[in-house]
Write a protein that holds these residues in place. Structure first.
Motif, PDB file in Angstrom:
ATOM      1  N   GLU A 166      -4.559  -7.162   8.392  1.00  0.00           N
ATOM      2  CA  GLU A 166      -4.588  -6.177   7.321  1.00  0.00           C
ATOM      3  C   GLU A 166      -5.998  -5.956   6.772  1.00  0.00           C
ATOM      4  O   GLU A 166      -6.173  -5.302   5.753  1.00  0.00           O
ATOM      5  CB  GLU A 166      -3.673  -6.620   6.178  1.00  0.00           C
ATOM      6  CG  GLU A 166      -2.206  -6.713   6.566  1.00  0.00           C
ATOM      7  CD  GLU A 166      -1.352  -7.330   5.477  1.00  0.00           C
ATOM      8  OE1 GLU A 166      -0.211  -6.851   5.283  1.00  0.00           O
ATOM      9  OE2 GLU A 166      -1.817  -8.291   4.819  1.00  0.00           O
ATOM     10  N   ARG A 169      -7.375  -2.330   5.720  1.00  0.00           N
ATOM     11  CA  ARG A 169      -6.971  -1.780   4.422  1.00  0.00           C
ATOM     12  C   ARG A 169      -5.977  -2.747   3.790  1.00  0.00           C
ATOM     13  O   ARG A 169      -4.785  -2.688   4.049  1.00  0.00           O
ATOM     14  CB  ARG A 169      -6.368  -0.390   4.576  1.00  0.00           C
ATOM     15  CG  ARG A 169      -5.929   0.217   3.255  1.00  0.00           C
ATOM     16  CD  ARG A 169      -5.445   1.636   3.400  1.00  0.00           C
ATOM     17  NE  ARG A 169      -6.534   2.571   3.587  1.00  0.00           N
ATOM     18  CZ  ARG A 169      -6.393   3.903   3.580  1.00  0.00           C
ATOM     19  NH1 ARG A 169      -5.212   4.435   3.419  1.00  0.00           N
ATOM     20  NH2 ARG A 169      -7.425   4.688   3.764  1.00  0.00           N
ATOM     21  N   PRO A 171      -3.375  -4.349   1.485  1.00  0.00           N
ATOM     22  CA  PRO A 171      -2.412  -3.867   0.481  1.00  0.00           C
ATOM     23  C   PRO A 171      -2.603  -4.585  -0.846  1.00  0.00           C
ATOM     24  O   PRO A 171      -3.230  -5.648  -0.916  1.00  0.00           O
ATOM     25  CB  PRO A 171      -1.058  -4.200   1.106  1.00  0.00           C
ATOM     26  CG  PRO A 171      -1.332  -4.537   2.536  1.00  0.00           C
ATOM     27  CD  PRO A 171      -2.727  -5.072   2.576  1.00  0.00           C
ATOM     28  N   GLY A 241      -1.833   5.648  -4.786  1.00  0.00           N
ATOM     29  CA  GLY A 241      -1.311   4.716  -3.803  1.00  0.00           C
ATOM     30  C   GLY A 241      -0.040   5.241  -3.183  1.00  0.00           C
ATOM     31  O   GLY A 241       0.395   6.367  -3.472  1.00  0.00           O
ATOM     32  N   ARG A 244       4.625   1.381   1.275  1.00  0.00           N
ATOM     33  CA  ARG A 244       4.864   1.206   2.697  1.00  0.00           C
ATOM     34  C   ARG A 244       6.368   1.042   2.934  1.00  0.00           C
ATOM     35  O   ARG A 244       7.142   0.797   2.008  1.00  0.00           O
ATOM     36  CB  ARG A 244       4.116  -0.027   3.226  1.00  0.00           C
ATOM     37  CG  ARG A 244       2.625   0.073   3.074  1.00  0.00           C
ATOM     38  CD  ARG A 244       1.868  -0.963   3.899  1.00  0.00           C
ATOM     39  NE  ARG A 244       2.491  -2.269   4.011  1.00  0.00           N
ATOM     40  CZ  ARG A 244       1.870  -3.342   4.492  1.00  0.00           C
ATOM     41  NH1 ARG A 244       0.602  -3.251   4.850  1.00  0.00           N
ATOM     42  NH2 ARG A 244       2.492  -4.503   4.594  1.00  0.00           N
ATOM     43  N   GLN A 250       0.419   0.126  -1.342  1.00  0.00           N
ATOM     44  CA  GLN A 250      -0.914   0.324  -0.754  1.00  0.00           C
ATOM     45  C   GLN A 250      -1.771   1.124  -1.719  1.00  0.00           C
ATOM     46  O   GLN A 250      -1.379   2.195  -2.177  1.00  0.00           O
ATOM     47  CB  GLN A 250      -0.803   1.081   0.571  1.00  0.00           C
ATOM     48  CG  GLN A 250      -2.109   1.194   1.330  1.00  0.00           C
ATOM     49  CD  GLN A 250      -2.483  -0.100   2.020  1.00  0.00           C
ATOM     50  OE1 GLN A 250      -1.696  -0.662   2.777  1.00  0.00           O
ATOM     51  NE2 GLN A 250      -3.680  -0.600   1.751  1.00  0.00           N
TER      52      GLN A 250
END
Length: 852
Positions: A166, A169, A171, A241, A244, A250
């Motif tokens: 991850e 980017r 979360p 944001g 997901r 996110q």
């Protein structure tokens, strides 16, 4: 009241946030659980008392029975001192500002302090490069907990343990106890999964408000319409944001990180993330600066790793080329400023106000050669005025010095006013230097009007090499399992991806320009979010293939290219470099050579079903061969009268596709017309020239009488027709016109504007054009100003006379519509409700002005 803590947030104006005991009481158990705190832990108290995290560090530790360890100033002087102190003090848990941790991440030792098990991070977005470097050196033994929460909701609202995969980017995670989070659109309604919106936070952590600022409190702390609790409130964060699919939040950026540059909405954080992905770059910050009135530009600031030599450092040109491969041109900074270190605020955040204005070293320049002669000297002076630079060499590129399409219009107007010479737009694109402009003025170079040399080059480029021949037969249409799609990060391509996933069970490989597959996936996701279709996409069936249409072998390694030749069953070629102002030469590599490379791939090993997205603009009246319609059976053989460089490249590319049919490759050509927004929710591309000019009607309050008559076909229906036609056995080697039958005239468009609150007065075309050009001159940063060239007399960007021998012949799509209808796809023109949806979408994203 527990405490009042002052925060400036993104506005720079101090606000006293009133936090009550009950909000702290709610926070602390959540922190205990998130950190797994016990009496055996030793927690570092790092931040100053002026930072709200101090309350979390102090009370969260003491109420859990753990030991609070107070740091000294010596331990934060450098990374070695910090890690040594953590080792000596037996620190198990530390909460660090992201900006401080970024520096530690790039200087991480071989062995971290033995007792350290968790580092909580917050304050700003985590840098992808720092995360990647950390995980490469240290793996996941020490948990990196990414925390998110504004002061107004009591320190922390969400947390997420970041994994190595991850890093691109990270979360911001899941909610702490008794926290409610909503992601809302501009109308205050929840958005679907995968769609970006404003993060609003409710629940037990919402603070009382701002001390002695009732108006601001009322604006930001609003009633929670989704709660059953009376008097429940939520805080509008101003952060963007999306959810997901797995329920993790996110973070995208701030509303105020979205700036307008030449009318385009730009997210600064996106540029920073792409720049920080370069291994030589340690930190990156991007600002929109307006050091000279009317010339707002993007400036990137970056620091590097201490161990790199000067020779190993990237220059401005390399940095720009890296971003050009991943971002639209309007998101590429015009200057790149290298700093020894980022200036920091007392709380450890980057002090953006302290970042300096760029100097000449931050620009891309050639070896300086002074202007020669009075014409070049006058031109150089005009360039200096417009670009705000101290000096201009005769061979420096206008674009390398920060020039862009809006400034070009001002440049050409000033040149005409001071020198009395009119330079065509495409001519300037061919010679964007002081010396080149001087040659145009002095008659030493071609005028840049469409001429025989361009037509000759088009015909040369339209020849397919003899060696491109299908090496084996294709699989049946119904057996297609592996599909390559180009253009998925564009408008039509995004909807083609959705339709291919809906109407086939194939694996879809998306060719994307990016530095790596992870970045390519982010770019794809970002595009799907823009058009509000992320929730319709099954990412498990998608593969990112990093490549470039403008490079040999599509920019692929030999082994990867060979693998594609063997794996693929079909190719859908929707990708193209689209710019109706640039000349043929600047687009031929991506649009023509890219098509040639794809056809070669379609021939090698075995034939692939090749679907080429073209445009009806490639057709000339002569192609009708005496008929009164340009039907699907007409061949595009008369391109000598085509004016647009983009259309010229599509003409040559279609000729290549046509010839491929004779080489054993099943080629289907889909000539699109005016593609409008999605028929369901109205999402549309904002950089389309038609809508860019059309938006000037509500901006001005005036409309040209009888203009803007267009057949508008919804993008989702165009995509559905292309895929449905391509999947039907027996329809290979056809040419289709996926265009609605009927006519959406200017009256219908004006009626839609009036229904949606705009007062419109109709005037003559000449008067409207003059009003628009005057508006652009007064508002050079307007989103439509870059399209002013389309409004020059007679609509010719270079001022050439129209060819009166060319008379319009309408395009016919009857056959395509009939066959598509039989396959379950109705190609119908935009009706009143659909036009209303388009206008409301443009209003919701700020592309259209507020109602009259």
């Amino acid at each position: 009241m527990a405490y009042v803590i002052y925060t400036s947030g993104s506005t720079g104006l101090p606000k006293g946030v009133m936090v009550e005991h009950r909000q702290q009481d709610n926070l602390l158990p959540g922190i205990h659980r998130a950190y797994g705190l016990t009496e055996k832990d030793r927690v570092l108290q790092f931040v100053s008392m002026a930072f709200d995290v101090a309350a979390q560090e102090i009370f969260g530790t003491l109420t859990s029975g753990a030991t609070l360890v107070l740091r000294n100033e010596a331990c934060i002087g450098d990374s070695v001192s910090f890690w040594q102190a953590c080792q000596a003090w037996g620190i198990t848990v530390a909460h660090l500002p992201a900006a401080f941790w970024h520096r530690l991440a790039y200087e991480v030792p071989d062995e971290l302090p033995a007792a350290l098990r968790l580092i909580a991070l917050g304050g700003e977005r985590l840098d992808a490069g720092a995360l990647s470097h950390w995980f490469e050196r240290q793996g996941e033994r020490v948990v990196l907990l990414n925390e998110y929460g504004p002061t107004e909701t009591t320190v922390t609202a969400t947390a997420h343990a970041v994994k190595a995969q991850e890093a691109v980017r990270a979360p911001i995670g899941r909610l702490l106890a008794n926290v409610r989070i909503y992601v809302l659109d501009d109308q205050g309604q929840p958005v679907p999964i995968g769609v970006q919106g404003e993060i609003c936070i409710g629940g037990e952590g919402v603070a009382r408000g701002y001390l002695n600022q009732p108006e601001l409190t009322e604006e930001r702390f609003v009633k929670d319409p989704f709660s059953d609790v009376p008097e429940a409130r939520m805080y509008r964060t101003g952060d963007l944001g999306y959810w997901r699919v797995d329920g993790v939040l996110q973070f995208v950026g701030r509303n105020d990180d979205q700036v307008k540059i030449r009318g385009f909405r730009v997210e600064l954080g996106e540029i920073e993330a792409r720049l920080a992905a370069l291994e030589q770059i340690r930190e990156a910050v991007v600002l929109a600066r307006e050091d000279h009135p009317g010339n707002r530009r993007l400036v990137a600031y970056w620091t590097t790793h201490e161990k790199l030599t000067e020779e190993a450092l990237p220059d401005a040109e390399r940095l720009r080329d890296h971003l050009k491969a991943e971002l639209p041109a309007y998101m590429v900074p015009s200057a790149f400023v290298r700093l020894e270190a980022m200036p920091l605020t007392p709380n450890g955040k980057v002090d953006r106000k302290a970042l300096p204005a760029p100097d000449t070293e931050a620009l891309i320049t050639h070896e300086y050669e002074a202007p020669q002669g009075s014409v070049e000297e006058l031109l150089a002076g005009i360039w200096q005025e417009l670009l705000g630079v101290e000096r201009v060499g005769r061979h420096d590129s206008f674009f390398d010095l920060g020039g862009h399409s809006l400034l070009i219009m001002q440049l050409l107007a000033r040149v005409q006013g001071r020198l009395g010479h009119e330079i065509g737009l495409q001519a300037f694109y061919r010679a964007p230097t002081v010396a080149g402009m001087a040659q145009l003025i002095q008659g030493e170079a071609a005028s840049g009007h469409p001429d025989e040399s361009v037509w000759a080059r088009m015909q040369q480029d339209a020849v397919l090499p003899d060696e491109i021949v299908a090496e084996a037969a294709p699989v049946p249409v119904e057996s297609v399992k592996q599909i390559l799609l180009t253009g998925a990060t564009g408008f039509l391509g995004a909807f083609l991806l959705r339709e291919l996933l809906r109407r086939t069970d194939a694996h879809i490989i998306c060719l994307v320009r990016a530095s790596n597959p992870e970045r390519g996936l982010l770019r794809l996701q970002k595009n799907l979010e823009q058009y509000r279709i992320t929730g319709d996409i099954d990412f498990d069936r998608i593969e990112i293939l990093v490549g470039d249409l403008s490079r040999p072998l599509l920019g692929l390694d030999g082994d990867v290219h060979q693998s594609m030749c063997e794996r693929l069953d079909a190719i859908y070629h929707s990708g193209a470099y689209v710019n109706h102002l640039m000349p043929y030469e600047q687009m031929r590599m991506a649009n023509i050579e890219g098509t040639r490379e794809l056809i070669a791939m379609a021939a090698r090993h075995h034939a692939k079903h090749f679907h080429f997205v073209s445009t009806t603009s490639v057709l000339s009246p002569a192609d009708a061969e005496g008929d009164d319609r340009l039907t699907e059976h007409c061949l595009a053989h008369h391109g000598e009268h085509l004016q647009s460089g983009y259309v010229q490249t599509k003409w040559a590319a279609e000729r290549l596709a046509e010839e491929a049919r004779n080489r054993g490759i099943p080629v289907t050509i889909h000539r699109a017309g005016r593609i409008a927004g999605d028929s369901v929710h109205g999402a549309c591309q904002l950089d389309d020239s038609f809508w860019g000019i059309f938006r000037m009607i509500p901006v001005l309050g005036y409309a040209p009488h009888g203009a803007f008559g267009e057949i508008l076909t919804a993008v989702d229906r165009v995509a559905a027709a292309i895929v449905a036609l391509s999947r039907a056995p027996g329809l290979e080697n056809h040419t289709w016109h996926p265009i609605a039958t009927g006519f959406s005239d200017g009256a219908a468009l004006l009626a839609a504007l009036r229904r949606n609150g705009y007062a419109i007065t109709e005037v003559s075309g000449d008067e409207w054009r003059e009003r628009a050009l005057q508006f652009f001159e007064a508002h050079p940063e307007d989103p439509s100003a870059r399209l002013g060239a389309f409004l020059l007399p007679a609509g010719h960007a270079d001022g050439e006379e129209a060819d009166e021998s060319v008379s319009p012949v309408p395009t016919d799509s009857t056959l395509t519509c009939d066959v598509a209808r039989a396959l379950g796809v109705n190609l119908e023109p935009a009706d009143a409700p659909m036009l209303d949806r388009y206008i409301r979408y443009f209003q919701s994203v700020g592309f259209f002005p507020g109602r009259s």
